[in-house]
Design a protein around this motif. Structure first.
Motif, PDB file in Angstrom:
ATOM      1  N   TRP A 150       0.823  -1.197   0.000  1.00 15.11           N
ATOM      2  CA  TRP A 150       0.000   0.000   0.000  1.00 15.11           C
ATOM      3  C   TRP A 150       0.863   1.256   0.000  1.00 15.11           C
ATOM      4  O   TRP A 150       2.040   1.203   0.336  1.00 15.11           O
ATOM      5  N   LYS A 151       0.258   2.366  -0.405  1.00 18.46           N
ATOM      6  CA  LYS A 151       0.871   3.690  -0.325  1.00 18.46           C
ATOM      7  C   LYS A 151      -0.222   4.680   0.015  1.00 18.46           C
ATOM      8  O   LYS A 151      -1.300   4.652  -0.590  1.00 18.46           O
ATOM      9  N   ILE A 152       0.034   5.554   0.995  1.00 11.36           N
ATOM     10  CA  ILE A 152      -0.959   6.515   1.441  1.00 11.36           C
ATOM     11  C   ILE A 152      -0.347   7.903   1.539  1.00 11.36           C
ATOM     12  O   ILE A 152       0.864   8.062   1.671  1.00 11.36           O
ATOM     13  N   SER A 153      -1.202   8.912   1.439  1.00 10.03           N
ATOM     14  CA  SER A 153      -0.791  10.292   1.655  1.00 10.03           C
ATOM     15  C   SER A 153      -0.994  10.650   3.123  1.00 10.03           C
ATOM     16  O   SER A 153      -1.943  10.169   3.764  1.00 10.03           O
ATOM     17  N   LEU A 154      -0.137  11.492   3.647  1.00  5.78           N
ATOM     18  CA  LEU A 154      -0.203  11.865   5.055  1.00  5.78           C
ATOM     19  C   LEU A 154      -0.618  13.324   5.204  1.00  5.78           C
ATOM     20  O   LEU A 154      -0.118  14.200   4.494  1.00  5.78           O
ATOM     21  N   GLY A 155      -1.518  13.557   6.128  1.00  4.48           N
ATOM     22  CA  GLY A 155      -1.914  14.904   6.490  1.00  4.48           C
ATOM     23  C   GLY A 155      -1.977  15.016   8.000  1.00  4.48           C
ATOM     24  O   GLY A 155      -2.170  14.017   8.702  1.00  4.48           O
ATOM     25  N   VAL A 156      -1.787  16.202   8.514  1.00  2.00           N
ATOM     26  CA  VAL A 156      -1.835  16.401   9.962  1.00  2.00           C
ATOM     27  C   VAL A 156      -3.245  16.172  10.458  1.00  2.00           C
ATOM     28  O   VAL A 156      -4.219  16.652   9.880  1.00  2.00           O
ATOM     29  N   GLY A 157      -3.381  15.399  11.536  1.00  2.00           N
ATOM     30  CA  GLY A 157      -4.695  15.125  12.106  1.00  2.00           C
ATOM     31  C   GLY A 157      -4.737  13.778  12.789  1.00  2.00           C
ATOM     32  O   GLY A 157      -3.740  13.057  12.853  1.00  2.00           O
ATOM     33  N   THR A 158      -5.916  13.436  13.300  1.00  2.00           N
ATOM     34  CA  THR A 158      -6.133  12.194  14.028  1.00  2.00           C
ATOM     35  C   THR A 158      -7.220  11.403  13.329  1.00  2.00           C
ATOM     36  O   THR A 158      -8.195  11.955  12.834  1.00  2.00           O
ATOM     37  N   ALA A 159      -7.040  10.090  13.285  1.00  2.00           N
ATOM     38  CA  ALA A 159      -8.031   9.223  12.644  1.00  2.00           C
ATOM     39  C   ALA A 159      -8.263   7.996  13.502  1.00  2.00           C
ATOM     40  O   ALA A 159      -7.433   7.643  14.341  1.00  2.00           O
ATOM     41  N   ALA A 160      -9.388   7.355  13.300  1.00  2.00           N
ATOM     42  CA  ALA A 160      -9.677   6.122  14.030  1.00  2.00           C
ATOM     43  C   ALA A 160      -8.858   4.989  13.440  1.00  2.00           C
ATOM     44  O   ALA A 160      -8.645   4.912  12.232  1.00  2.00           O
ATOM     45  N   VAL A 161      -8.385   4.105  14.290  1.00  2.00           N
ATOM     46  CA  VAL A 161      -7.606   2.955  13.850  1.00  2.00           C
ATOM     47  C   VAL A 161      -8.414   1.699  14.107  1.00  2.00           C
ATOM     48  O   VAL A 161      -8.809   1.425  15.242  1.00  2.00           O
ATOM     49  N   ALA A 162      -8.648   0.948  13.060  1.00  2.00           N
ATOM     50  CA  ALA A 162      -9.434  -0.270  13.201  1.00  2.00           C
ATOM     51  C   ALA A 162      -8.601  -1.372  13.820  1.00  2.00           C
ATOM     52  O   ALA A 162      -7.387  -1.286  13.925  1.00  2.00           O
ATOM     53  N   GLY A 163      -9.289  -2.434  14.241  1.00  2.00           N
ATOM     54  CA  GLY A 163      -8.547  -3.610  14.729  1.00  2.00           C
ATOM     55  C   GLY A 163      -8.468  -3.654  16.231  1.00  2.00           C
ATOM     56  O   GLY A 163      -9.469  -3.526  16.927  1.00  2.00           O
ATOM     57  N   ASP A 164      -7.262  -3.808  16.749  1.00  2.00           N
ATOM     58  CA  ASP A 164      -7.084  -4.082  18.172  1.00  2.00           C
ATOM     59  C   ASP A 164      -6.887  -2.830  19.012  1.00  2.00           C
ATOM     60  O   ASP A 164      -6.308  -2.887  20.086  1.00  2.00           O
ATOM     61  N   GLY A 165      -7.307  -1.678  18.503  1.00  2.00           N
ATOM     62  CA  GLY A 165      -7.220  -0.474  19.304  1.00  2.00           C
ATOM     63  C   GLY A 165      -5.855   0.161  19.297  1.00  2.00           C
ATOM     64  O   GLY A 165      -5.580   1.060  20.079  1.00  2.00           O
ATOM     65  N   GLY A 166      -4.979  -0.276  18.399  1.00  2.00           N
ATOM     66  CA  GLY A 166      -3.700   0.410  18.261  1.00  2.00           C
ATOM     67  C   GLY A 166      -2.535  -0.234  18.982  1.00  2.00           C
ATOM     68  O   GLY A 166      -1.464   0.356  19.048  1.00  2.00           O
ATOM     69  N   SER A 167      -2.707  -1.446  19.524  1.00  2.00           N
ATOM     70  CA  SER A 167      -1.596  -2.069  20.254  1.00  2.00           C
ATOM     71  C   SER A 167      -0.425  -2.399  19.342  1.00  2.00           C
ATOM     72  O   SER A 167       0.703  -2.538  19.802  1.00  2.00           O
ATOM     73  N   ASP A 168      -0.675  -2.522  18.014  1.00  2.00           N
ATOM     74  CA  ASP A 168       0.400  -2.854  17.081  1.00  2.00           C
ATOM     75  C   ASP A 168       0.894  -1.637  16.316  1.00  2.00           C
ATOM     76  O   ASP A 168       1.605  -1.767  15.320  1.00  2.00           O
ATOM     77  N   GLY A 184       8.869   6.213   3.835  1.00  2.00           N
ATOM     78  CA  GLY A 184       8.006   7.380   3.726  1.00  2.00           C
ATOM     79  C   GLY A 184       8.773   8.675   3.741  1.00  2.00           C
ATOM     80  O   GLY A 184       9.989   8.721   3.984  1.00  2.00           O
ATOM     81  N   GLY A 185       8.050   9.745   3.481  1.00  2.00           N
ATOM     82  CA  GLY A 185       8.562  11.095   3.558  1.00  2.00           C
ATOM     83  C   GLY A 185       7.606  11.932   4.388  1.00  2.00           C
ATOM     84  O   GLY A 185       6.752  11.403   5.111  1.00  2.00           O
ATOM     85  N   ARG A 186       7.714  13.221   4.257  1.00  2.00           N
ATOM     86  CA  ARG A 186       6.889  14.108   5.065  1.00  2.00           C
ATOM     87  C   ARG A 186       5.408  13.958   4.749  1.00  2.00           C
ATOM     88  O   ARG A 186       4.562  14.104   5.630  1.00  2.00           O
ATOM     89  N   THR A 187       5.077  13.644   3.489  1.00  2.00           N
ATOM     90  CA  THR A 187       3.667  13.635   3.086  1.00  2.00           C
ATOM     91  C   THR A 187       3.182  12.284   2.583  1.00  2.00           C
ATOM     92  O   THR A 187       2.064  12.194   2.079  1.00  2.00           O
ATOM     93  N   TRP A 188       3.999  11.227   2.706  1.00  2.00           N
ATOM     94  CA  TRP A 188       3.579   9.936   2.173  1.00  2.00           C
ATOM     95  C   TRP A 188       4.207   8.815   2.978  1.00  2.00           C
ATOM     96  O   TRP A 188       5.206   8.987   3.669  1.00  2.00           O
ATOM     97  N   LEU A 189       3.570   7.647   2.869  1.00  2.00           N
ATOM     98  CA  LEU A 189       4.049   6.467   3.583  1.00  2.00           C
ATOM     99  C   LEU A 189       3.651   5.242   2.762  1.00  2.00           C
ATOM    100  O   LEU A 189       2.566   5.204   2.174  1.00  2.00           O
TER     101      LEU A 189
END
Length: 357
Positions: A41-59, A344-349
């Motif tokens: 996968w490849k995603i764009s990054l922006g400042v902010g908070t989002a919900a994380v699916a799955g186990d609540g973020g332990s990984d 990744g870089g400043r705006t992508w991962l």
């Protein structure tokens, strides 16, 4: 006319970027007849908070590039991305949120919940453990996961090199001493390698187990020295004089298998067995590097950096080169976890996996 030329130039640059991304993130890259890199996968990054699916973020995994930092999941879900004008110390479990105005810096967990105010001057993480440099560079403090100080230790002189394992930290001083400190802050050993006209420690690596310590020491001549644990003490297990004459910090590390040492050389990355039975070189020129083992495949991945250029090199230890992948110049963040590579870089991962054919 100038506007048209500018648009053509911009379009050409964007075209190159698109071609690079399609090549790198869509098609599998063969490294060798037995190993390929497959984009996930490849995603764009922006400042902010989002919900994380799955186990609540332990990984969740820590991310830092440029003025941005945060956490993401192996599946490419972003927990949060924030910005700071100064580098933010961060690990997979916690980070030091920067001070704001009269508010002290705060130790927070990966969910951004406050753990405790943190007032130490120069905090940093090493092997997932929280430390702070103190005084004039001669002292070190260690903290637990709640931000409580566990111990402080004063070295004999300013540190020129530092490494941490799970239960042992080792400092190398500019006057040529190696000093080991255990999890309670007690000195385990103090050793002067000597053998050079100018005694200085330029690089040190400690195995996670704490059983092995490797160091690059001295000027005229330089040496690679490996110490091994023998009972309650450490003694020289192997050493060699080097052709190099580095006058700056030198990368050296003990691999996770507790058998091999990687160190910087003028002609590549040196590979040395802790007992001295292997002495070879990988044709990988690097100013600095990191390495990780994929135990399930018996493969080591080296993240090599030289100037703005970086690459991932796959090898079978001690020195069988399986292949290498050049990374985009904007790859400020590179991490290997098992058979997965995150870049990744400043705006992508992005993530790709190493797959055996």
């Amino acid at each position: 006319m100038n506007d048209g030329k500018g648009r053509r130039t911009t379009a050409a640059v964007l075209g190159v970027v698109v071609v690079m991304l399609v090549y790198f993130f869509v098609f599998a890259e063969p490294l060798s007849p037995e190993l390929s890199a497959v984009p996930q996968w490849k995603i764009s990054l922006g400042v902010g908070t989002a919900a994380v699916a799955g186990d609540g973020g332990s990984d969740l995994l820590a991310y830092a590039a440029g003025d941005r930092y945060g956490y993401f999941s192996p599946d490419g879900d972003i927990a949060f991305i924030a910005e700071s004008p100064a580098p933010v110390p961060i690990s997979d479990s916690s980070y030091i949120a920067p001070a704001s105005g009269k508010t002290a810096a705060i130790l927070r967990n990966k969910s951004s919940d406050e753990i405790a105010p943190f007032t130490a001057g120069l905090p940093f993480y090493a092997s997932g453990r929280l430390f702070s440099a103190e005084g004039d560079g001669t002292a070190l403090s260690s903290y637990d996961e709640r931000g409580n100080k566990l111990w402080s230790y004063a070295f004999s002189c300013q540190l020129g090199a530092f490494s941490a394992g799970d239960r042992l930290v080792v400092g190398g001083t500019v006057d040529g001493l190696l000093e080991g400190v255990d999890a309670e802050g007690r000195q385990v050993f103090s050793f002067a390698p000597g053998g050079s006209r100018l005694p200085v420690v330029l690089g040190v690596g400690t195995s996670l187990s704490g059983d092995w310590i490797a160091a690059i020491t001295g000027i005229d001549k330089q040496r690679l020295v490996v110490l091994g644990r023998g009972g309650s003490d450490y003694r020289v297990a192997s050493h060699k004089y080097l052709d190099s004459d580095f006058r700056e910090p030198v990368r050296v590390l003990v691999m996770e298998d507790d058998r091999h040492v990687l160190y910087r050389r003028d002609d590549g990355i040196g590979v040395w067995a802790v007992d001295g039975s292997i002495d070879t070189v990988l044709p990988v020129r690097a100013d600095t590097f990191d390495a990780a083992m994929d135990d399930s495949k018996g493969i080591a991945y080296i993240i090599a950096r030289r100037g703005r250029k970086s690459e991932i090199v796959a090898i079978r230890l001690p020195a069988t080169l399986l292949g290498r992948i050049a990374l985009p110049d904007s790859s400020e963040f590179v991490r290997i976890s098992g058979s997965s590579a995150y870049i990744g870089g400043r705006t992508w991962l992005a993530r790709f996996d190493f797959v055996e054919d």
